[in-house]
Design a protein around this motif. Structure first.
Motif, PDB file in Angstrom:
ATOM      1  N   GLU A  63       0.845  -1.212   0.000  1.00 35.92           N
ATOM      2  CA  GLU A  63       0.000   0.000   0.000  1.00 35.92           C
ATOM      3  C   GLU A  63       0.872   1.251   0.000  1.00 35.92           C
ATOM      4  N   LEU A  66       1.844   1.777  -3.474  1.00 37.65           N
ATOM      5  CA  LEU A  66       0.684   2.334  -4.176  1.00 37.65           C
ATOM      6  C   LEU A  66       0.631   3.848  -3.977  1.00 37.65           C
ATOM      7  N   GLU A  67       0.880   4.303  -2.738  1.00 34.77           N
ATOM      8  CA  GLU A  67       0.878   5.750  -2.448  1.00 34.77           C
ATOM      9  C   GLU A  67       1.954   6.469  -3.260  1.00 34.77           C
ATOM     10  N   ARG A  73       5.740  -4.407  -6.195  1.00 37.26           N
ATOM     11  CA  ARG A  73       4.912  -5.089  -5.205  1.00 37.26           C
ATOM     12  C   ARG A  73       5.714  -6.252  -4.628  1.00 37.26           C
TER      13      ARG A  73
ATOM     14  N   SER B 334      -8.446  -5.288  -2.809  1.00 34.88           N
ATOM     15  CA  SER B 334      -7.593  -4.101  -2.753  1.00 34.88           C
ATOM     16  C   SER B 334      -6.544  -4.152  -3.855  1.00 34.88           C
ATOM     17  N   ASN B 338      -6.624  -1.708  -7.001  1.00 29.87           N
ATOM     18  CA  ASN B 338      -5.567  -0.729  -6.693  1.00 29.87           C
ATOM     19  C   ASN B 338      -6.063   0.377  -5.764  1.00 29.87           C
ATOM     20  N   LYS B 340      -6.830   1.205  -1.417  1.00 30.73           N
ATOM     21  CA  LYS B 340      -6.397   0.738  -0.102  1.00 30.73           C
ATOM     22  C   LYS B 340      -7.431  -0.196   0.525  1.00 30.73           C
TER      23      LYS B 340
END
Lengths: 83, 357
Positions: A63, A66-67, A73, B334, B338, B340
């Motif tokens: 995550e 992702l930010e 990944r 999630s 993509n 959270k």
């Protein structure tokens, strides 16, 4: 757990600019139950952590990627097929 | 000359002044160390308070869930309530102790300022440090103002109290690098930035607790690169004070003299004392802001955990499956979308189904 799974976490945290304390906070937010000391030992030396809890930590790191809009990944320990 | 090593009566007025100044400096250092110990004690108690508040919230959550499952009896509830009340009484005692420490800190600051006022020469009385000005710094730390207000106050007191000070500036450490944070004049901020850019000069060289002084920024043989500064405001003296706790640098306070002049020796102790005040005040403020940010982060984490727990419960009921399996469903959704996992969970809680792809 595969022998290399825990070894992927610390380098991933560095690439994601995620300190162990920040990782633990995100891990707890996702429902993780291990204390900071256990998570730290898991990343540093592969101290025992269930596959489920390991994957919660992996998801916390993913995550963060992702930010950062980073396509990297970390693979999950519990592989799953199509649902 | 060591404090206390001579009979005062045998000293000339100049030596007696130096002797008293050394004793005052020793007292200032001891009190600055006491201030730093109190900062550490305050920080420890804040962490204990935060941990206990979190324990209280966890216990209430567990008790509520146990009550829902009819798994809690009166004895368990009474024990938990007693433990919670004891923690509350302990927190009150710690708050009283912290108040007593702060009152002692204010008293030390006033005495320190009074010693500084007595140490200055009679000709500089009008510009000498006044206890009330330094007490403003301590009072500011007690009212928890924003960091920028604290910095502005420190610089204002510096220009008001240090004889011959034309401007003052502060650089602060962030992510391992020093950045100009504030200045009483734009040219002072420019001089700080220029020194940081070339990596030399008093601002760049000041270590925690240390002082670096120059009579002329552009004519000091220690930093030949500063001679290249073309600014008409650069030909002046400066003294920089490292603001830090232990070996960690929190920032640097730099005082700049009037153009074409330098700071006389007797201003150094005043600047040093001001830097000690600034260190205490900034450390308290930064510690408080860091603690508040951490507390907010933990509150958000607990809220997220709660939402994810509710979503898992809904999926477990809908799919007749385990908690681990429910988490994997949330995690895969999630990954697929993509977004959270918390957002997925919130959707499940509000819509009773997974979000669409």
């Amino acid at each position: 757990m595969s022998t290399s799974a825990w070894q992927a976490l610390a380098p991933a945290c560095r690439r994601a600019d995620l300190s162990i304390v920040a990782l633990h906070l995100r891990y707890v937010a996702l429902g993780g139950v291990a204390p900071l000391s256990t998570l730290t030992a898991h990343l540093a030396s592969g101290a025992p952590l269930s596959a489920m809890e390991h994957d919660v930590a992996v998801h916390a790191i993913n995550e963060r990627f992702l930010e950062l809009d980073d396509g990297e990944r970390v693979p999950y320990e519990i592989a799953r097929g199509p649902r | 000359m060591e404090a206390g090593s001579f009979d005062d009566e045998q000293l000339s007025p100049g030596h007696r002044r130096d002797h008293n100044g050394a004793r005052a400096a020793d007292a200032d250092r001891r009190e600055a160390e006491a201030d730093l110990r109190e900062i550490a004690a305050d920080a420890r108690e804040r962490h204990i308070d935060a941990r206990e508040r979190m324990l209280d919230r966890w216990e209430r959550t567990i008790a509520a869930r146990a009550a829902d499952l009819y798994a809690l009896d009166d004895v368990d509830e009474e024990d938990r309530e007693q433990a919670r009340l004891q923690r509350e009484r302990d927190r009150e005692r710690r708050r009283d102790d912290a108040d007593a420490r702060r009152e002692a800190a204010i008293e030390r600051e006033v005495k320190r300022a009074e010693r500084a006022a007595r140490a200055t020469r009679p000709a500089d009385t009008a510009a000498a440090a006044e206890p009330a000005r330094f007490a403003r710094l301590v009072a500011a730390a007690q009212t928890d103002p924003p960091l920028e207000d604290v910095i502005d106050l420190v610089l204002e007191v510096a220009v008001d109290t240090v004889p011959g000070c034309a401007a003052a500036s502060i650089t602060l450490e962030a992510n391992g690098r020093m950045h100009p944070a504030a200045a009483t004049a734009p040219w002072a901020a420019d001089l700080d930035a220029a020194q940081l850019e070339v990596g030399c000069g008093p601002t760049a060289a000041a270590a925690p607790g240390g002082i670096v002084v120059t009579d002329n920024l552009v004519a000091d043989e220690r930093w030949p690169r500063l001679a290249e500064l073309s600014s008409p405001d650069a030909a002046r003296g400066a003294m920089s004070f490292g603001l830090g706790v232990g070996e960690t640098t929190a920032g640097v306070m730099t005082l700049y003299s009037n153009l074409g002049s330098s700071f006389p020796d007797h201003t150094f102790p005043i600047g040093d004392m001001l830097a000690a005040h600034a260190t205490v005040t900034l450390a308290r403020t930064i510690e408080r802001l860091t603690f508040e940010a951490q507390a907010e982060a933990w509150q958000r984490a607990l809220a997220s955990r709660d939402a994810i727990g509710q979503a898992k419960g809904i999926l477990m009921q809908q799919r007749a499956t385990t908690a681990d399996e429910a988490f994997h469903v949330l995690r895969e959704t999630s990954q697929l979308l993509n977004i959270k996992l918390r957002k997925v969970a919130e959707h499940v809680v509000s819509e009773r189904r997974l979000p669409d792809a």
